[in-house]
Design a protein around this motif. Sequence first.
Motif, mmCIF file in Angstrom:
data_model
loop_
_atom_site.group_PDB
_atom_site.id
_atom_site.type_symbol
_atom_site.label_atom_id
_atom_site.label_comp_id
_atom_site.label_asym_id
_atom_site.label_seq_id
_atom_site.Cartn_x
_atom_site.Cartn_y
_atom_site.Cartn_z
ATOM 1 N N VAL A 27 0.739 -1.102 0.178
ATOM 2 C CA VAL A 27 -0.029 0.100 -0.158
ATOM 3 C C VAL A 27 0.864 1.305 0.199
ATOM 4 N N ARG A 28 0.528 1.996 -0.653
ATOM 5 C CA ARG A 28 1.269 3.516 -0.740
ATOM 6 C C ARG A 28 0.428 4.736 -0.366
ATOM 7 N N TYR A 29 0.958 5.443 0.476
ATOM 8 C CA TYR A 29 0.041 6.595 1.260
ATOM 9 C C TYR A 29 0.344 7.740 0.553
ATOM 10 N N ASP A 30 -0.360 8.650 0.557
ATOM 11 C CA ASP A 30 0.002 10.268 0.388
ATOM 12 C C ASP A 30 -0.886 11.027 1.303
ATOM 13 N N VAL A 31 -0.297 11.929 1.834
ATOM 14 C CA VAL A 31 -0.730 12.864 3.046
ATOM 15 C C VAL A 31 -0.597 14.171 2.221
ATOM 16 N N ARG A 32 -2.038 14.706 2.208
ATOM 17 C CA ARG A 32 -2.089 15.864 1.726
ATOM 18 C C ARG A 32 -2.993 16.899 2.572
ATOM 19 N N ALA A 33 -2.956 18.232 2.169
ATOM 20 C CA ALA A 33 -3.912 19.191 3.041
ATOM 21 C C ALA A 33 -3.670 18.732 4.467
ATOM 22 N N LEU A 34 -2.406 19.121 5.006
ATOM 23 C CA LEU A 34 -2.268 18.878 6.442
ATOM 24 C C LEU A 34 -2.358 20.036 7.087
ATOM 25 N N HIS A 35 -3.127 20.197 8.298
ATOM 26 C CA HIS A 35 -3.154 21.470 9.071
ATOM 27 C C HIS A 35 -2.887 21.088 10.511
ATOM 28 N N SER A 36 -2.141 22.011 11.215
ATOM 29 C CA SER A 36 -1.773 21.629 12.701
ATOM 30 C C SER A 36 -2.062 22.882 13.339
ATOM 31 N N GLN A 37 -2.643 22.647 14.520
ATOM 32 C CA GLN A 37 -3.036 23.978 15.692
ATOM 33 C C GLN A 37 -2.695 23.443 17.086
ATOM 34 N N LEU A 38 -1.996 24.481 17.535
ATOM 35 C CA LEU A 38 -1.760 24.564 19.055
ATOM 36 C C LEU A 38 -2.802 24.457 19.954
ATOM 37 N N VAL A 39 -3.124 23.468 20.829
ATOM 38 C CA VAL A 39 -4.114 23.436 21.769
ATOM 39 C C VAL A 39 -3.675 23.110 23.223
ATOM 40 N N GLY A 40 -3.178 24.139 24.020
ATOM 41 C CA GLY A 40 -2.407 23.795 25.081
ATOM 42 C C GLY A 40 -1.070 23.202 24.832
ATOM 43 N N THR A 41 -0.815 22.203 25.195
ATOM 44 C CA THR A 41 0.628 21.429 24.905
ATOM 45 C C THR A 41 0.390 20.241 23.921
ATOM 46 N N ALA A 42 -0.689 20.474 23.344
ATOM 47 C CA ALA A 42 -0.830 19.151 22.432
ATOM 48 C C ALA A 42 -0.983 19.830 20.892
ATOM 49 N N ALA A 43 -0.922 19.348 19.784
ATOM 50 C CA ALA A 43 -1.342 19.716 18.425
ATOM 51 C C ALA A 43 -2.370 18.884 18.160
ATOM 52 N N VAL A 44 -3.414 19.559 17.327
ATOM 53 C CA VAL A 44 -4.340 18.819 16.592
ATOM 54 C C VAL A 44 -4.105 19.091 15.147
ATOM 55 N N VAL A 45 -3.983 17.537 14.553
ATOM 56 C CA VAL A 45 -3.405 17.506 13.267
ATOM 57 C C VAL A 45 -4.589 17.057 12.523
ATOM 58 N N ASP A 46 -4.954 17.493 11.581
ATOM 59 C CA ASP A 46 -5.960 17.075 10.438
ATOM 60 C C ASP A 46 -5.283 17.137 9.152
ATOM 61 N N CYS A 47 -5.224 16.007 8.405
ATOM 62 C CA CYS A 47 -5.144 15.892 7.049
ATOM 63 C C CYS A 47 -5.738 14.850 6.223
ATOM 64 N N GLU A 48 -5.747 14.868 4.715
ATOM 65 C CA GLU A 48 -6.345 14.162 3.991
ATOM 66 C C GLU A 48 -5.222 12.954 3.709
ATOM 67 N N VAL A 49 -5.750 11.526 3.845
ATOM 68 C CA VAL A 49 -4.921 10.310 3.520
ATOM 69 C C VAL A 49 -5.484 9.763 2.262
ATOM 70 N N ARG A 50 -4.643 9.611 1.117
ATOM 71 C CA ARG A 50 -5.102 8.876 0.114
ATOM 72 C C ARG A 50 -4.159 7.637 0.158
ATOM 73 N N GLU A 51 -4.802 6.456 0.037
ATOM 74 C CA GLU A 51 -4.479 5.024 0.157
ATOM 75 C C GLU A 51 -4.673 4.531 -1.288
ATOM 76 N N TYR A 52 -3.448 4.095 -1.710
ATOM 77 C CA TYR A 52 -3.444 3.338 -2.866
ATOM 78 C C TYR A 52 -2.943 1.893 -2.992
ATOM 79 N N PRO A 53 -3.947 1.016 -2.318
ATOM 80 C CA PRO A 53 -3.593 -0.517 -2.074
ATOM 81 C C PRO A 53 -3.180 -0.850 -3.693
ATOM 82 N N PRO A 54 -2.586 -2.169 -3.588
ATOM 83 C CA PRO A 54 -2.497 -2.877 -4.848
ATOM 84 C C PRO A 54 -3.614 -3.518 -5.389
ATOM 85 N N VAL A 55 -3.713 -3.599 -6.661
ATOM 86 C CA VAL A 55 -4.983 -4.139 -7.436
ATOM 87 C C VAL A 55 -5.280 -5.432 -6.888
#
Length: 136
Positions: free
Chosen positions: A101-129
């Motif tokens: 499986v190949r993965y592609d991470v797109r449109a990643l956004h991060s935001q600091l909330v206290g001492t943690a980061a909230v991370v949101d992203c798109e993941v495209r998964e390209y499984p073998p046929v």
Amino acid sequence: MHRLSRLLLLIALVSSAALACGGPGDLSAGASSPRDNPTRLPPDSVFRRLVLVRLQAYGRGDSAAYARLLAGDVVHINDYGMRRSRLPLLAHVAANNGGAVRYDVRALHSQLVGTAAVVDCEVREYPPVGSRGSGN
């Protein structure tokens, strides 16, 4: 064919998260440790790497590598709403058949909330046929 999903992660900004990827030096050249400055977010490349390390561990069925990225009280909710606590999640990861499986991470956004980061992203998964169905 690929599968697109949204991934939302809460990442504690402590050195253990960086160490799970091989150490702060491996994550981004010149970035200071989040512990040194908890009010400054690491660059998005650090979070992109953490997301990819997680996805690759899942793809290999490597529950030990996956476990290093999890808090003890984690609750995982998959794309279909199924909830798993830490132990059932790690059992699920270990049972994964893996594959090329190949993965592609797109449109990643991060935001600091206290001492943690909230991370949101798109993941495209390209499984073998003809590979396994989606049930993560």
